[in-house]
Design a protein around this motif. Structure first.
Motif, PDB file in Angstrom:
ATOM      1  N   VAL A   1      21.801  -9.847  17.276  1.00  0.00           N
ATOM      2  CA  VAL A   1      22.503 -11.299  17.282  1.00  0.00           C
ATOM      3  C   VAL A   1      23.848 -11.017  18.151  1.00  0.00           C
ATOM      4  N   ARG A   2      24.352  -9.969  17.797  1.00  0.00           N
ATOM      5  CA  ARG A   2      25.790  -9.545  18.646  1.00  0.00           C
ATOM      6  C   ARG A   2      25.422  -9.522  20.192  1.00  0.00           C
ATOM      7  N   ASP A   3      24.451  -8.848  20.432  1.00  0.00           N
ATOM      8  CA  ASP A   3      24.146  -8.641  21.849  1.00  0.00           C
ATOM      9  C   ASP A   3      23.654  -9.936  22.658  1.00  0.00           C
ATOM     10  N   ILE A   4      22.731 -10.507  21.779  1.00  0.00           N
ATOM     11  CA  ILE A   4      22.264 -12.193  22.541  1.00  0.00           C
ATOM     12  C   ILE A   4      23.459 -12.874  22.343  1.00  0.00           C
ATOM     13  N   ALA A   5      24.216 -12.997  21.522  1.00  0.00           N
ATOM     14  CA  ALA A   5      25.290 -14.175  21.513  1.00  0.00           C
ATOM     15  C   ALA A   5      26.369 -13.989  22.706  1.00  0.00           C
ATOM     16  N   LYS A   6      26.480 -12.643  22.874  1.00  0.00           N
ATOM     17  CA  LYS A   6      27.569 -12.046  23.625  1.00  0.00           C
ATOM     18  C   LYS A   6      27.058 -12.503  25.242  1.00  0.00           C
ATOM     19  N   ALA A   7      25.689 -12.267  25.606  1.00  0.00           N
ATOM     20  CA  ALA A   7      24.988 -12.647  26.951  1.00  0.00           C
ATOM     21  C   ALA A   7      24.832 -14.256  26.833  1.00  0.00           C
ATOM     22  N   ASN A   8      24.684 -14.891  25.755  1.00  0.00           N
ATOM     23  CA  ASN A   8      24.515 -16.234  25.931  1.00  0.00           C
ATOM     24  C   ASN A   8      25.921 -16.974  26.111  1.00  0.00           C
ATOM     25  N   SER A   9      26.952 -16.635  25.802  1.00  0.00           N
ATOM     26  CA  SER A   9      28.290 -17.145  25.797  1.00  0.00           C
ATOM     27  C   SER A   9      28.660 -17.014  27.369  1.00  0.00           C
ATOM     28  N   HIS A  10      28.149 -16.206  28.184  1.00  0.00           N
ATOM     29  CA  HIS A  10      28.360 -16.210  29.631  1.00  0.00           C
ATOM     30  C   HIS A  10      27.439 -16.510  30.381  1.00  0.00           C
TER      31      HIS A  10
ATOM     32  N   GLN B   1      20.964 -12.319  32.737  1.00  0.00           N
ATOM     33  CA  GLN B   1      21.592 -11.214  31.642  1.00  0.00           C
ATOM     34  C   GLN B   1      21.099 -11.623  30.150  1.00  0.00           C
ATOM     35  N   LEU B   2      21.280 -12.992  30.195  1.00  0.00           N
ATOM     36  CA  LEU B   2      20.623 -13.424  28.860  1.00  0.00           C
ATOM     37  C   LEU B   2      19.068 -13.147  28.856  1.00  0.00           C
ATOM     38  N   ASP B   3      18.367 -13.415  29.709  1.00  0.00           N
ATOM     39  CA  ASP B   3      16.720 -13.282  29.812  1.00  0.00           C
ATOM     40  C   ASP B   3      16.813 -11.631  29.710  1.00  0.00           C
ATOM     41  N   GLU B   4      17.492 -11.020  30.298  1.00  0.00           N
ATOM     42  CA  GLU B   4      17.135  -9.563  30.136  1.00  0.00           C
ATOM     43  C   GLU B   4      17.532  -9.008  28.557  1.00  0.00           C
ATOM     44  N   ALA B   5      18.509  -9.557  28.059  1.00  0.00           N
ATOM     45  CA  ALA B   5      18.953  -9.265  26.477  1.00  0.00           C
ATOM     46  C   ALA B   5      17.868  -9.874  25.889  1.00  0.00           C
ATOM     47  N   ILE B   6      17.360 -11.007  25.722  1.00  0.00           N
ATOM     48  CA  ILE B   6      16.138 -11.447  24.977  1.00  0.00           C
ATOM     49  C   ILE B   6      14.856 -10.502  25.111  1.00  0.00           C
ATOM     50  N   GLY B   7      14.490 -10.379  26.499  1.00  0.00           N
ATOM     51  CA  GLY B   7      13.427  -9.409  26.786  1.00  0.00           C
ATOM     52  C   GLY B   7      13.587  -7.992  26.117  1.00  0.00           C
ATOM     53  N   ASN B   8      14.892  -7.476  26.002  1.00  0.00           N
ATOM     54  CA  ASN B   8      14.957  -6.142  25.312  1.00  0.00           C
ATOM     55  C   ASN B   8      14.827  -6.059  23.731  1.00  0.00           C
TER      56      ASN B   8
END
Length: 478
Positions: free
Chosen positions: A95-104, A113-120
């Motif tokens: 959740v921490r990585d996804i929320a961080k990417a989603n906030s930007h 970056q968000l799509d990449e984080a979700i894919g990972n």
């Protein structure tokens, strides 16, 4: 122009705002309070449905299969929970990585970056799922031999690999929903998954009888994953393949934090098992059953409020990692909201404790009432440390988290053994409250020293007055 400026009315004097009022006004502007209340209604209802489905399921097993069926269900469900530790707590750590990417994610590069984080996260969910599957298949003979004394149940334990795989994939998708603030979809998928799992399990129990235990466990994992699959976030573009080295580099901080969380959870379960063994040796099996009923009401049912509030809170904290001062403000606001919700609830529940025990269990369990009366004030004391613990997780300080949780678990064990020897179940309840008080002091010290945070004097006064009110109510109910 000078004449007009001179004739203009002077600005009204600025009235200094009190810290709590200023805090609430700041959050009201951002609609945070309303969002928290909606999250409480959303996830409180989900948790209530979860508990209700669990009660109905256990009732069906008890009526149709008897005590042997209940025992087998506990055994296979416990094995599943133990094997699920191979997920390394992906459900919370990602959740921490996804929320961080989603906030930007306002710009196109940030969206990538968000799509990449979700894919990972999705890749890690399946990868950890396959690792858990391999561990389940390899350890199935050991589970069968240790549990039943022979290898006859090895196929049943091997079938749990299906549930382990789908649970890991579901954990990744749930983390994505929470991190992208799609809380309605998260609650809906959990509710539909639980309801569908119950609908499927009842016919299985009725027709297959004792052979239905493992299929029921698997059916819940399947229905949960199907519900999540229907509501998950669809990628705008197909995921670009990446190397295992790149996947490890991007996922290692998430896995490291998840590992610390898993260690803390395992240590807590071990400490709980040690205490249950002590209680069984000291007071007998009946005493363990009575204690467990009270502990379930105090921690699990009251914990619904904490779960409902902190799901949204953790996401918000993680998205504010670039703004430490705003994280501190959010924590103060969350503590105020929790205090305002839990205080009247505890004051109302305390006099009704005997009735609640008879309603949820039977009159044979009313002996647990002294435990509940002494333990319920500890739930309000738990509000402060749980808020700070989510700040620690949002910052990614896994070592601090596991250290504090281990210290709290060991301290709680010592207090529980001492409390039971001195005062029986009532002493055990007092030990629970004392343990949470010590937990709050430890967490407050970490909050002030590590994160330079403070609690405004008026908020501290409200919190202490609430604790006093609940404690006096508990004393009046003794």
């Amino acid at each position: 122009m000078g004449i007009f400026r001179a004739a203009a009315a002077p600005p009204p004097p600025r009235i200094p705002q009190k810290p709590v009022i200023r805090l609430l006004r700041h959050n009201a502007t951002g609609n945070t309070s309303a969002k928290v209340i909606r999250a409480i209604g959303l996830f409180g209802s989900m948790q209530a449905l979860n508990i209700l489905c669990g009660i109905v399921r256990v009732k069906c097993v008890a009526l149709l299969l008897g005590t042997a069926g209940v025992g087998l269900f506990v055994i296979f469900n416990s094995a599943q929970m133990l094997l699920a530790t191979t997920q390394l707590n992906l459900r919370s750590s990602a959740v921490r990585d996804i929320a961080k990417a989603n906030s930007h994610s306002s710009s196109s590069s940030s969206t990538r970056q968000l799509d990449e984080a979700i894919g990972n996260v999705r890749r890690w969910g399946w990868l950890l799922g396959w690792i858990g599957t391999a561990v389940t298949l390899i350890s199935a003979p050991l589970f069968s031999l240790y549990t039943f004394g022979d290898l006859s149940s090895t196929p049943e334990f091997m079938l749990l690999a299906i549930a382990i795989l789908l649970m890991a994939a579901s954990a990744g998708e749930q983390a994505i929903m929470q991190g992208t603030d799609r809380l309605k979809h998260l609650a809906a998928s959990s509710a539909w998954g639980m309801a569908a799992g119950l609908a499927v399990s009842i016919p299985l129990i009725y027709f297959l009888r004792m052979r239905s235990i493992v299929p029921v466990v698997i059916s819940y994992a399947i229905t949960q994953y199907i519900a999540i699959l229907c509501l998950r976030r669809r990628p705008a573009k197909p995921a670009v393949p990446i190397s295992l080295r790149r996947l490890w580099q991007q996922g290692s901080p998430m896995l490291r934090l998840g590992s610390y969380m898993t260690i803390a959870a395992i240590l807590k379960e071990v400490i709980n098992y040690v205490f249950i063994a002590f209680l069984n040796w000291s007071g007998g099996t009946d005493e363990v059953g009575i204690y467990q009923s009270g502990y379930t009401i105090v921690v699990r049912y009251m914990g619904v409020i904490f779960t409902a509030v902190t799901i949204e809170f953790y996401t918000r904290l993680a998205s504010l990692n670039a703004y430490p001062s705003r994280q501190i403000t959010a924590l103060r606001h969350e503590l105020f909201i929790l205090t305002c919700i839990i205080t009247p609830l505890l004051i109302m529940i305390l006099p009704l404790s005997p009735f609640a025990v008879r309603l949820l269990y039977s009159s044979e369990f009313t002996g647990v009432t002294p435990y509940m009366t002494c333990a319920l004030p500890g739930m309000l004391l738990h509000a402060l440390p749980i808020c700070i613990s989510y700040l620690i997780l949002a910052r990614g300080d896994g070592r601090i988290y596991v250290t504090v949780e281990a210290l709290h678990s060991l301290l709680s064990l010592a207090l529980s053994i001492t409390g039971y020897r001195l005062g029986g179940l009532a002493g055990l309840g007092a030990a629970f409250t004392a343990g949470n008080a010590a937990y709050a002091v430890i967490m407050l010290w970490v909050f002030m020293r590590r994160y330079r945070g403070t609690i405004p004097s008026r908020l501290a006064a409200i919190y202490l007055l609430s604790i006093t009110a609940v404690s006096l109510t508990a004393a009046a109910c003794m």
